[in-house]
Design an enzyme around this catalytic site. Sequence first.
Site, PDB file in Angstrom:
ATOM      1  N   GLU A  43       0.888  -1.157   0.025  1.00 26.10           N
ATOM      2  CA  GLU A  43       0.104  -0.002  -0.284  1.00 26.10           C
ATOM      3  C   GLU A  43       0.758   1.217   0.128  1.00 26.10           C
ATOM      4  O   GLU A  43       1.823   1.495   0.658  1.00 26.10           O
ATOM      5  CB  GLU A  43      -0.873  -0.122   1.234  1.00 26.10           C
ATOM      6  CG  GLU A  43      -1.809   1.262   1.399  1.00 26.10           C
ATOM      7  CD  GLU A  43      -2.526   1.169   2.786  1.00 26.10           C
ATOM      8  OE1 GLU A  43      -3.727   2.008   2.862  1.00 26.10           O
ATOM      9  OE2 GLU A  43      -2.137   0.472   3.587  1.00 26.10           O
ATOM     10  N   LYS A 116     -10.375   2.916  -1.327  1.00 26.29           N
ATOM     11  CA  LYS A 116     -10.454   2.041  -0.079  1.00 26.29           C
ATOM     12  C   LYS A 116     -11.853   2.631   0.533  1.00 26.29           C
ATOM     13  O   LYS A 116     -11.946   3.647   0.978  1.00 26.29           O
ATOM     14  CB  LYS A 116      -8.946   2.425   0.883  1.00 26.29           C
ATOM     15  CG  LYS A 116      -9.029   1.776   2.189  1.00 26.29           C
ATOM     16  CD  LYS A 116      -7.570   2.224   2.741  1.00 26.29           C
ATOM     17  CE  LYS A 116      -7.451   1.462   3.951  1.00 26.29           C
ATOM     18  NZ  LYS A 116      -6.111   1.900   4.701  1.00 26.29           N
ATOM     19  N   CYS A 153      -5.723  -2.791   2.638  1.00 32.18           N
ATOM     20  CA  CYS A 153      -5.152  -2.451   4.008  1.00 32.18           C
ATOM     21  C   CYS A 153      -6.214  -2.600   5.114  1.00 32.18           C
ATOM     22  O   CYS A 153      -6.951  -3.785   5.153  1.00 32.18           O
ATOM     23  CB  CYS A 153      -4.401  -1.258   4.400  1.00 32.18           C
ATOM     24  SG  CYS A 153      -3.397  -1.552   6.020  1.00 32.18           S
TER      25      CYS A 153
END
Length: 282
Positions: A43, A116, A153
């Site tokens: 990431e 995200k 993540c």
Amino acid sequence: MTEITVAALQLAFTSDIDRNIANVSRLVREAASRCAQVILPPELFEGEYFCRVEDEALFANARPVGEHPAVLAMQALAAELRVTIPTSFFEADGPHHYNSLAMIDPDGRVQGVYRKSHIPDGPGYEEKFYFRPGNTGFRIWSAANTIVGVGVCWDQWYPETARAMMLMGAEVLFYPTAIGSEPHDTSLDTARLWRRAMVGHAVSNVVPIVAANRVGTEHGQTFYGTSFICDERGDVLAELGREEEGVITARLDLARVKRHRAAFGFFRDRRPELYGRLVEDV
């Protein structure tokens, strides 16, 4: 073709974006030389993990997907090597900012962007200062004659992320991450929890998982690596240690995975009519 070779990269990063891109490119080339078809960097590999602090000057580093140097570099590399590279980057979209991922295909094209969905906010991981919650919804992509899903993540802690992508048709799940020490509690080591959460997704969805993390210490925050690839039964096929830099690869037999998924019956026995509570506010 029912088999696919996947790769995860693990390395340390500095504030020098050109150096970071060069180091990632070197490992992408190594992965491609080992026949990897989908290659996952960590990431936000463009630099140090800047979300450890709140600093308004850092918004200047965000770029639109078509202008971001990390995306542009991976586009050129993907086209040269004929590989797919899910590329994490700090995205600017008008006045808005996102923790995003560009899915880059073997022609060097951006198939699309995933933003995200789950944004953490805690000591050392103050992402809500920088990023809006993603507005793309979960996404899947065609890659190497299969369908892949990618969560970023904090997304990996949520079983809903994995299940949603599986219901959309994903056959392999990828998670680029940046996770390590907890500044507020030096006794807390989440490395085992981090892996167990994703292995749980593998088992409960009968799907291989590819996870890429960073290593090294940045301003007192130590990232614990332990990147891994596991199969649909949660068995680890390849892994890296807490301080190693390098590439891991694994060959996945997707026809076998499909048979196992059907045999376990998890999707056959779902009871969606009972799950309404999952989409209600707490």
